[in-house]
Structures are given as C-alpha cells and as structure tokens.
Design a protein around this motif. Structure first.
Motif, mmCIF file in Angstrom:
data_model
loop_
_atom_site.group_PDB
_atom_site.id
_atom_site.type_symbol
_atom_site.label_atom_id
_atom_site.label_comp_id
_atom_site.label_asym_id
_atom_site.label_seq_id
_atom_site.Cartn_x
_atom_site.Cartn_y
_atom_site.Cartn_z
ATOM 1 N N ALA A 251 0.827 -1.203 0.000
ATOM 2 C CA ALA A 251 0.000 0.000 0.000
ATOM 3 C C ALA A 251 0.861 1.253 0.000
ATOM 4 C CB ALA A 251 -0.939 -0.008 1.202
ATOM 5 N N SER A 252 1.933 1.237 0.763
ATOM 6 C CA SER A 252 2.831 2.394 0.805
ATOM 7 C C SER A 252 3.441 2.651 -0.561
ATOM 8 C CB SER A 252 3.941 2.161 1.840
ATOM 9 O OG SER A 252 3.405 2.053 3.134
ATOM 10 N N TYR A 253 3.849 1.576 -1.226
ATOM 11 C CA TYR A 253 4.401 1.733 -2.570
ATOM 12 C C TYR A 253 3.340 2.298 -3.504
ATOM 13 C CZ TYR A 253 6.560 0.834 -7.057
ATOM 14 O OH TYR A 253 7.084 1.001 -8.317
ATOM 15 N N THR B 65 -8.616 1.327 -3.426
ATOM 16 C CA THR B 65 -9.378 2.074 -2.421
ATOM 17 C C THR B 65 -9.979 1.139 -1.380
ATOM 18 O OG1 THR B 65 -9.929 3.916 -3.901
ATOM 19 C CG2 THR B 65 -11.429 3.505 -2.067
ATOM 20 N N VAL B 66 -10.625 0.075 -1.838
ATOM 21 C CA VAL B 66 -11.247 -0.858 -0.901
ATOM 22 C C VAL B 66 -10.182 -1.579 -0.083
ATOM 23 C CG1 VAL B 66 -12.791 -2.837 -0.672
ATOM 24 C CG2 VAL B 66 -13.260 -1.116 -2.401
ATOM 25 N N GLY B 67 -9.040 -1.910 -0.694
ATOM 26 C CA GLY B 67 -7.948 -2.522 0.058
ATOM 27 C C GLY B 67 -7.419 -1.598 1.135
ATOM 28 N N LEU B 68 -7.286 -0.310 0.834
ATOM 29 C CA LEU B 68 -6.810 0.659 1.813
ATOM 30 C C LEU B 68 -7.812 0.830 2.956
ATOM 31 C CD1 LEU B 68 -5.364 3.371 -0.609
ATOM 32 C CD2 LEU B 68 -4.033 1.927 0.953
ATOM 33 N N LEU B 69 -9.093 0.819 2.636
ATOM 34 C CA LEU B 69 -10.114 0.926 3.690
ATOM 35 C C LEU B 69 -10.090 -0.302 4.601
ATOM 36 C CD1 LEU B 69 -13.095 2.465 1.678
ATOM 37 C CD2 LEU B 69 -11.627 3.618 3.353
ATOM 38 N N MET B 70 -9.857 -1.478 4.011
ATOM 39 C CA MET B 70 -9.724 -2.681 4.823
ATOM 40 C C MET B 70 -8.505 -2.582 5.738
ATOM 41 S SD MET B 70 -9.259 -6.693 3.694
ATOM 42 C CE MET B 70 -10.462 -6.526 2.377
ATOM 43 N N LEU B 71 -7.423 -2.067 5.187
ATOM 44 C CA LEU B 71 -6.202 -1.899 5.968
ATOM 45 C C LEU B 71 -6.426 -0.914 7.111
ATOM 46 C CD1 LEU B 71 -3.260 -2.788 6.104
ATOM 47 C CD2 LEU B 71 -2.698 -1.035 4.406
ATOM 48 N N SER B 72 -7.165 0.139 6.848
ATOM 49 C CA SER B 72 -7.485 1.112 7.893
ATOM 50 C C SER B 72 -8.257 0.458 9.033
ATOM 51 C CB SER B 72 -8.313 2.255 7.298
ATOM 52 O OG SER B 72 -8.773 3.135 8.296
ATOM 53 N N GLN B 73 -9.232 -0.364 8.695
ATOM 54 C CA GLN B 73 -10.022 -1.046 9.719
ATOM 55 C C GLN B 73 -9.158 -2.003 10.546
ATOM 56 O OE1 GLN B 73 -14.160 -2.217 8.219
ATOM 57 N NE2 GLN B 73 -13.158 -1.586 6.322
ATOM 58 N N GLY C 192 -2.423 5.221 12.211
ATOM 59 C CA GLY C 192 -2.307 4.411 11.009
ATOM 60 C C GLY C 192 -3.645 4.230 10.323
ATOM 61 N N ALA C 193 -4.690 4.010 11.130
ATOM 62 C CA ALA C 193 -6.024 3.834 10.568
ATOM 63 C C ALA C 193 -6.454 5.081 9.806
ATOM 64 C CB ALA C 193 -7.024 3.517 11.673
ATOM 65 N N GLN C 194 -6.187 6.255 10.383
ATOM 66 C CA GLN C 194 -6.575 7.489 9.704
ATOM 67 C C GLN C 194 -5.738 7.703 8.451
ATOM 68 O OE1 GLN C 194 -6.640 11.051 12.096
ATOM 69 N NE2 GLN C 194 -6.934 12.380 10.318
ATOM 70 N N TYR C 195 -4.453 7.369 8.517
ATOM 71 C CA TYR C 195 -3.601 7.529 7.342
ATOM 72 C C TYR C 195 -4.150 6.756 6.153
ATOM 73 C CZ TYR C 195 0.242 7.300 4.105
ATOM 74 O OH TYR C 195 0.994 7.367 2.964
ATOM 75 N N TRP C 196 -4.465 5.481 6.370
ATOM 76 C CA TRP C 196 -4.938 4.655 5.253
ATOM 77 C C TRP C 196 -6.314 5.089 4.770
ATOM 78 C CZ3 TRP C 196 -0.917 2.724 3.363
ATOM 79 C CH2 TRP C 196 0.072 2.088 4.130
#
Length: 433
Positions: free
Chosen positions: A279-281, A315-323, A335-339
């Motif tokens: 995700a960072s990449y 987008t959906v992957g990042l939202l999952m990562l945030s959760q 971290g959750a807010q960042y993603w």
C-alpha cells in the motif's frame, strides 16, 4: 512499515487530508444504472457485462463461463446491503436482492464445468453474499464449497501455490498476483465445512506470493513461473503490465487487497506488514494529479491510459487496511486514519476523473488489457463499478460518510432512467493520463 515512516511518506508525496468522499458514490444514478444493467442482460443463454465500448459506453456481453461473471450479481448484493442496513430502503433492498439472486443462477452450471481455472474465487462472490443472508440456502452453500474445491484441486504442494494459468507444458506452473483475490473462497468454505486444509492452502499460497511476487520496495511482479516438479522459480514477468520489471497497477491493487484480506482471515502479522508495504508503494507512485495509470512505470510518451478499476480496488484494500489498524490492540488510530485518508483521496480523484453519467457503466477510463492487440482501454469495467459501490458501503460502515446524498429516500426505479444526472461531473473527462 513503522508509523513514523508512513507520516514521512505522506509528506513526501504531498498527501492531503482534506479530501472528502465523492458525492457520486451516493448519487441516485448509481442505483438507476445498476438496475438498468441488471435488467438488460441477454438471456437464452444468459450473458454478463465485462467492459464497455470505448465510444459510447455500451456494455459488451460475454458468456457465463468467464472470470468477471460474478461481479454484476455481487454489485446487486452490495446495493442490497446498502439499502437493507446502511441507508434503509426496503423497496430498493428487496429489488436488488432479487436481482442478485436471479443473476447468480446463470453461474450454477459452472460448478460442473468451467474454464476460468483459479478465478472460481471471483465466481463465488454472490454466493458468499447469499450465504451471509441465508445460511440455509443450500444452493449457495454448495456453490461456495464447489468453487473452493475446484481451487484447492489446483494446489501443488511442491510449489506451495494454486496454479493460475494452465499451459501446454505441465512443468510450467504459472501464478499471477491476481490469485490473491481468489483465496477468500477457501476461507469461506472452511467456515462452512470445518476443512482446515483449505486454510493451509490459502496461507501457503500467500506465503509463496509474498516471497516471490513482492519486491523489496513493495512493488510486485505480475507473473511468477515455477517448475512444478522442483518448486524452483523459473521466471518473473508481466502479461498485462508495461515490462517484466514494471508495476502493473491493478496487480498491485490485488496485492494490497489480498494481503490485507489474508490478515483479516488469519491475524498473522506478516500479511499485515506486506499489505502495508504494498500500500505504501502504491500511494507513493500515484502521480501528482491523483489519477492512477495502467502501469506505474509505463512511459509518459506516448500517453499512458488510466485505470479507474485499479484505483477502486486499491481504495477498498486501503479501507480494509485502515479497519485492521483500528482493530489492533492497542489500536493504531494514526495508522487507521492515514490509510482511510489515502483511500478517500484516491477515490475522490479517480471518481472525478472517470465519472461518466451518460455511459451504462458508472465509471469510464478503465484499462482491461493495454498490451492486447488492439489495446483494450478507455472503457467502463464491471469490476471497477463493483468496487466503487463497495467503497461507498465501507465508508458508511466506518462512519466516514453518510446517506444524505444517497438514493435511500426513494425506491430504486423499476425502469431505466429517462434523464441524465450530471451532479459532481464538472471535471473534464480526459481520455489519457
């Protein structure tokens, strides 16, 4: 990646926290278009939309035995979820539930014969949705278990992966990054049957993908070819990206989503770390205007096409990562807010660019396969639309959006819309990035 690195990364790429979810997510046109698409599929035999024409945005239809077949019924289930619980509207909810169920029946014959190989996981999506609603629906349960068995049958213990593409040479064992998305059906079937071997197969495949597809900088190869008798890596290459050493953006998005999903299913930190790295990449490579290209490393001359579907999946992957960051103990709230901020910005930029009210698809500017001859790009894509709807649902579930601009206050139409909506479509729709 440590949180301090994420903060630095946000600064380096000019990341802004000011983006808000795009209003188009909840435009009444979303439900109207999906209803029209669902009611317009050809029958006898049934066919399903995959992508649109480039000139006027009309859906192009394909036989049921194709990897994208499950996305239209799954999108109907996603709108059922929205209208059933997130933005309650019982009339619309019931309508989309029936459409999802009806469209899914065209997939049932694929349990006996299909040529999609590893992509049976994608075929399972609407049946998994149905089981979540009605665990007594034996047709749906059988479909999930059958598709999981078909995927498990492609597992090679020497390689440690499920085979993606079949080849004329049985020793040439090809695995693509996309296959991370199909692993979910193994967990779904395990939950229904108690067969833990399915979990073992999924974890083995993810571990090998983590080892051989993901580069040290978090980017990814599209295809890894193994020797099926020794397990050795023969070659790393691309099939749909610009070059063997480039990063095809949809493949990278599959990886972000796939590894975040592996952590959701297993709670193994190595998968969370890999999802963070990929995700960072991804975020670091998005151009300054926010529009995701077909391949991050493709040259700018000639202009490279965008891929809105890659942006929606990411987008959906990042939202999952945030959760998942929020669910840690202690919770990683920063971290959750960042993603989630990164996801919203990615979603907003690419929706403004690709929203196409006059097309049958929700979004335009998707790339199916740019290296194809002729290139298949500048289209609407059914899986891009599916993840666009899913992103809207996730944002409401996370408390990051509400239904105030949605169609929850009125029933979904029973016939195609007679007027075109233009809300949120003021930005010029460029054909190329």
């Amino acid at each position: 990646m440590h949180l301090v690195s994420l903060v630095c990364l946000a600064t380096l790429v000019g990341f802004s926290r000011e983006a808000s979810p795009p209003s188009q997510l909840y435009d009444p046109l979303v439900a109207q278009k999906l209803l029209t698409s669902a009611q317009s599929v050809p029958n006898n035999p049934i066919q399903y939309p995959q992508y649109t024409s480039r000139d006027n945005g009309q859906w192009q239809y394909f036989p049921a035995d194709y990897w994208t077949t499950g996305f239209l019924p799954a999108a109907c289930y996603a709108l059922y979820t929205r209208f059933n619980s997130l933005c309650p509207n019982s009339t619309a909810a019931n309508q989309f539930l029936e459409l999802g169920r009806g469209l899914s029946t065209g997939e049932v014959p694929l349990e006996a014969h299909t040529t999609v190989g590893h992509d049976v996981g994608f075929l399972s999506f609407p049946f998994v949705d149905e089981v979540a609603i009605d665990k007594s629906n034996q047709t749906a349960v059988t479909a999930v278990n059958t598709f999981a068995t078909l995927l498990a049958d492609r597992f090679n213990a020497i390689v440690g992966c499920t085979r993606s593409w079949d080849t004329s040479d049985p020793t040439d064992f090809q695995v693509i990054i996309d296959n991370m998305m199909n692993l979910q059906v193994l967990f779904d079937s395990e939950a229904l049957t108690g067969n833990t071997t399915l979990r073992d197969i999924a974890m083995s495949h993810a571990d090998k993908t983590m080892q051989n597809h993901v580069r040290p900088d978090g980017s990814s190869y599209h295809v890894v070819e193994y020797n099926s008798t020794t397990g050795d890596v023969i070659r790393r290459r691309t099939a749909q990206g610009y070059a063997d050493n480039s990063t095809w953006t949809r493949g990278q998005a599959w990886g972000v989503y796939g590894f975040a999903n592996m952590y959701r299913n297993t709670q193994q930190t190595r998968y969370l770390d890999t999802a963070r790295q990929m995700a960072s990449y991804y975020i670091s490579q998005v151009p300054s205007d926010g529009i995701v290209p077909w391949d991050f490393n493709a040259p700018l001359d000639p202009p490279r096409p965008a891929d809105s579907s890659a942006a929606m999946i990411a987008t959906v992957g990042l939202l999952m990562l945030s959760q998942q960051e929020a669910s840690l103990s202690p919770s990683n709230t920063s971290g959750a807010q960042y993603w989630s901020d990164a996801a919203i910005k990615l979603l907003s930029d690419n929706t403004a660019f690709a929203w196409k009210p006059e097309w049958q698809s929700l979004l335009s500017n998707g790339t199916v396969n740019n290296p194809a001859s002729p290139p298949n790009n500048l289209t609407g894509i059914i899986y891009g639309d599916h993840y666009f709807i899913e992103a809207g649902n996730q944002l409401i579930s996370m408390g990051l959006a509400n239904c105030s601009n949605s169609s929850s206050t009125s029933p979904a139409p029973s016939s195609p819309p007679t007027t075109q909506h233009t809300s949120g479509a003021s930005r010029t729709h460029r054909l190329w990035w």
